[in-house]
Design a protein around this motif. Structure first.
Motif, PDB file in Angstrom:
ATOM      1  N   THR A  63       0.832  -1.196   0.000  1.00  0.00           N
ATOM      2  CA  THR A  63       0.000   0.000   0.000  1.00  0.00           C
ATOM      3  C   THR A  63       0.874   1.255   0.000  1.00  0.00           C
ATOM      4  OG1 THR A  63      -0.094   0.128   2.411  1.00  0.00           O
ATOM      5  CG2 THR A  63      -1.754  -1.235   1.310  1.00  0.00           C
ATOM      6  N   LEU A  64       0.283   2.385  -0.355  1.00  0.00           N
ATOM      7  CA  LEU A  64       1.021   3.653  -0.355  1.00  0.00           C
ATOM      8  C   LEU A  64       1.498   3.996   1.046  1.00  0.00           C
ATOM      9  CD1 LEU A  64       1.998   6.156  -1.849  1.00  0.00           C
ATOM     10  CD2 LEU A  64      -0.259   7.197  -1.444  1.00  0.00           C
ATOM     11  N   SER A  65       0.634   3.804   2.033  1.00  0.00           N
ATOM     12  CA  SER A  65       1.017   4.084   3.421  1.00  0.00           C
ATOM     13  C   SER A  65       2.134   3.157   3.877  1.00  0.00           C
ATOM     14  CB  SER A  65      -0.198   3.927   4.343  1.00  0.00           C
ATOM     15  OG  SER A  65      -1.208   4.852   4.025  1.00  0.00           O
ATOM     16  N   GLY A  66       2.049   1.890   3.463  1.00  0.00           N
ATOM     17  CA  GLY A  66       3.086   0.927   3.815  1.00  0.00           C
ATOM     18  C   GLY A  66       4.426   1.293   3.199  1.00  0.00           C
ATOM     19  N   ARG A  67       4.402   1.762   1.968  1.00  0.00           N
ATOM     20  CA  ARG A  67       5.650   2.166   1.303  1.00  0.00           C
ATOM     21  C   ARG A  67       6.239   3.413   1.961  1.00  0.00           C
ATOM     22  NH1 ARG A  67       2.696   0.520  -3.317  1.00  0.00           N
ATOM     23  NH2 ARG A  67       2.078   2.665  -3.805  1.00  0.00           N
ATOM     24  N   ALA A  68       5.371   4.352   2.341  1.00  0.00           N
ATOM     25  CA  ALA A  68       5.851   5.549   3.025  1.00  0.00           C
ATOM     26  C   ALA A  68       6.463   5.185   4.380  1.00  0.00           C
ATOM     27  CB  ALA A  68       4.693   6.533   3.219  1.00  0.00           C
ATOM     28  N   LEU A  69       5.835   4.242   5.077  1.00  0.00           N
ATOM     29  CA  LEU A  69       6.367   3.785   6.356  1.00  0.00           C
ATOM     30  C   LEU A  69       7.708   3.098   6.158  1.00  0.00           C
ATOM     31  CD1 LEU A  69       6.131   3.306   9.374  1.00  0.00           C
ATOM     32  CD2 LEU A  69       4.691   1.309   8.902  1.00  0.00           C
ATOM     33  N   SER A  70       7.831   2.353   5.077  1.00  0.00           N
ATOM     34  CA  SER A  70       9.089   1.669   4.780  1.00  0.00           C
ATOM     35  C   SER A  70      10.219   2.665   4.571  1.00  0.00           C
ATOM     36  CB  SER A  70       8.921   0.780   3.541  1.00  0.00           C
ATOM     37  OG  SER A  70      10.119   0.096   3.257  1.00  0.00           O
ATOM     38  N   VAL A  71       9.933   3.748   3.864  1.00  0.00           N
ATOM     39  CA  VAL A  71      10.933   4.799   3.645  1.00  0.00           C
ATOM     40  C   VAL A  71      11.336   5.418   4.975  1.00  0.00           C
ATOM     41  CG1 VAL A  71      11.360   7.053   2.612  1.00  0.00           C
ATOM     42  CG2 VAL A  71      10.161   5.297   1.301  1.00  0.00           C
ATOM     43  N   LEU A  72      10.354   5.681   5.817  1.00  0.00           N
ATOM     44  CA  LEU A  72      10.643   6.253   7.133  1.00  0.00           C
ATOM     45  C   LEU A  72      11.539   5.336   7.946  1.00  0.00           C
ATOM     46  CD1 LEU A  72      10.111   8.264   9.497  1.00  0.00           C
ATOM     47  CD2 LEU A  72       8.127   6.841  10.069  1.00  0.00           C
ATOM     48  N   ILE A  73      11.220   4.058   7.962  1.00  0.00           N
ATOM     49  CA  ILE A  73      11.985   3.093   8.755  1.00  0.00           C
ATOM     50  C   ILE A  73      13.429   3.004   8.270  1.00  0.00           C
ATOM     51  CG2 ILE A  73      12.218   0.629   9.262  1.00  0.00           C
ATOM     52  CD1 ILE A  73       9.166   0.506   9.421  1.00  0.00           C
ATOM     53  N   ASN A  74      13.630   3.145   6.963  1.00  0.00           N
ATOM     54  CA  ASN A  74      14.978   3.060   6.395  1.00  0.00           C
ATOM     55  C   ASN A  74      15.879   4.206   6.827  1.00  0.00           C
ATOM     56  OD1 ASN A  74      14.547   0.646   5.040  1.00  0.00           O
ATOM     57  ND2 ASN A  74      13.805   1.659   3.182  1.00  0.00           N
ATOM     58  N   ILE A  75      15.268   5.359   7.175  1.00  0.00           N
ATOM     59  CA  ILE A  75      16.077   6.513   7.573  1.00  0.00           C
ATOM     60  C   ILE A  75      15.990   6.789   9.072  1.00  0.00           C
ATOM     61  CG2 ILE A  75      15.897   7.598   5.310  1.00  0.00           C
ATOM     62  CD1 ILE A  75      13.764   9.439   6.435  1.00  0.00           C
ATOM     63  N   ASP A  76      15.051   6.136   9.736  1.00  0.00           N
ATOM     64  CA  ASP A  76      14.839   6.359  11.164  1.00  0.00           C
ATOM     65  C   ASP A  76      15.679   5.387  11.978  1.00  0.00           C
ATOM     66  OD1 ASP A  76      13.793   7.615  13.329  1.00  0.00           O
ATOM     67  OD2 ASP A  76      11.890   6.553  13.337  1.00  0.00           O
ATOM     68  N   SER A  77      16.008   5.787  13.187  1.00  0.00           N
ATOM     69  CA  SER A  77      16.770   4.906  14.073  1.00  0.00           C
ATOM     70  C   SER A  77      15.823   3.944  14.782  1.00  0.00           C
ATOM     71  CB  SER A  77      17.523   5.740  15.116  1.00  0.00           C
ATOM     72  OG  SER A  77      18.088   4.904  16.111  1.00  0.00           O
ATOM     73  N   PRO A  78      16.226   2.664  14.931  1.00  0.00           N
ATOM     74  CA  PRO A  78      15.396   1.710  15.670  1.00  0.00           C
ATOM     75  C   PRO A  78      15.492   1.929  17.182  1.00  0.00           C
ATOM     76  CG  PRO A  78      17.435   0.656  15.009  1.00  0.00           C
ATOM     77  CD  PRO A  78      17.444   2.032  14.398  1.00  0.00           C
ATOM     78  N   GLN A  79      16.310   2.887  17.578  1.00  0.00           N
ATOM     79  CA  GLN A  79      16.489   3.192  18.991  1.00  0.00           C
ATOM     80  C   GLN A  79      16.042   4.632  19.265  1.00  0.00           C
ATOM     81  OE1 GLN A  79      20.270   0.087  19.442  1.00  0.00           O
ATOM     82  NE2 GLN A  79      20.521   2.208  20.004  1.00  0.00           N
ATOM     83  N   ASN A  80      16.576   5.243  20.290  1.00  0.00           N
ATOM     84  CA  ASN A  80      16.189   6.621  20.637  1.00  0.00           C
ATOM     85  C   ASN A  80      14.689   6.752  20.887  1.00  0.00           C
ATOM     86  OD1 ASN A  80      18.842   7.151  20.186  1.00  0.00           O
ATOM     87  ND2 ASN A  80      18.542   8.653  18.579  1.00  0.00           N
ATOM     88  N   LEU A  81      14.137   5.798  21.621  1.00  0.00           N
ATOM     89  CA  LEU A  81      12.696   5.834  21.866  1.00  0.00           C
ATOM     90  C   LEU A  81      12.321   6.768  23.007  1.00  0.00           C
ATOM     91  CD1 LEU A  81      11.611   2.092  21.511  1.00  0.00           C
ATOM     92  CD2 LEU A  81      11.741   3.882  19.778  1.00  0.00           C
ATOM     93  N   LEU A  82      13.042   6.695  24.089  1.00  0.00           N
ATOM     94  CA  LEU A  82      12.674   7.370  25.335  1.00  0.00           C
ATOM     95  C   LEU A  82      13.711   8.438  25.691  1.00  0.00           C
ATOM     96  CD1 LEU A  82      11.584   5.512  28.581  1.00  0.00           C
ATOM     97  CD2 LEU A  82      13.271   7.316  28.670  1.00  0.00           C
TER      98      LEU A  82
END
Length: 203
Positions: free
Chosen positions: A109-128
């Protein structure tokens, strides 16, 4: 708004947001020492929806809007508060790195692809604490006006949508929102006390 005022606002935005970018870049590198945060009952009450990505991404419009539309005397305090949020959060990211188990999603989906792009540039850490939340709240504070109640209501609803989107997208947990809110409050308090102290010394 004349060109000088516009330049000052854009420069403050660049400095404030630039500080966030530098801190986030140097503290977002994955580490094996990251603590895995478990979802709470509040987190489990939100169903995962990739469509929330659009509210999440609207953050990148909301931030510069704050610099362009807030009252002139609030521009520099906004910049300083943003820098403080970045420094406080960065120190916590280094001392207590956090991560979580992320939700699977459909990339067709378009939203899924946009989320995928975000995840590729976002850190899996730095949550809190959540910088997404703390920066949104200090911008909302800068835009707040008792004279322009309709605009304030719109900005408030927008800010709430951004903060809720981090839960719906499963990019953050509720504890990240709580600590992000506390970080914003602390940064604004420091700015207020410092500004009040300087004004008092000038008298």
């Amino acid at each position: 708004m004349n060109s000088k005022t516009l330049f000052t606002r854009l420069l403050c935005c660049l400095i404030g947001w630039g500080t966030v970018g530098v801190v986030y870049n140097y503290t977002g590198r994955p580490t094996d020492k990251a603590h895995v945060l478990a979802p709470s009952m509040v987190d489990n009450a939100f169903f995962f929806a990739p469509e929330a990505i659009w509210f999440y991404l609207s953050f990148f419009v909301f931030i510069p809007l704050g610099y362009l539309c807030c009252r002139k005397e609030r521009v520099r305090p906004l910049m300083v508060a943003m820098q403080l949020c970045a420094l406080i959060s960065g120190a916590i990211y280094l001392l207590y790195p956090t991560t979580m188990l992320y939700h699977d999603y459909d990339v067709s989906t378009l939203s899924g692809r946009a989320l995928s792009v975000l995840i590729n540039i976002d850190s899996p850490q730095n949550l809190l604490p959540s910088l997404h939340v703390s920066l949104t709240l200090i911008v909302l504070n800068a835009l707040w006006s008792t004279q322009q109640k309709f605009h304030t209501l719109l900005y408030s609803l927008w800010a709430i949508a951004i903060c809720v989107s981090v839960l719906v997208l499963k990019r953050h947990l509720f504890i990240d929102i709580v600590t992000g809110t506390a970080t914003a409050g602390g940064a604004l308090l420091i700015v207020y006390i410092t500004k009040y102290g300087l004004e008092r010394n000038r008298r």
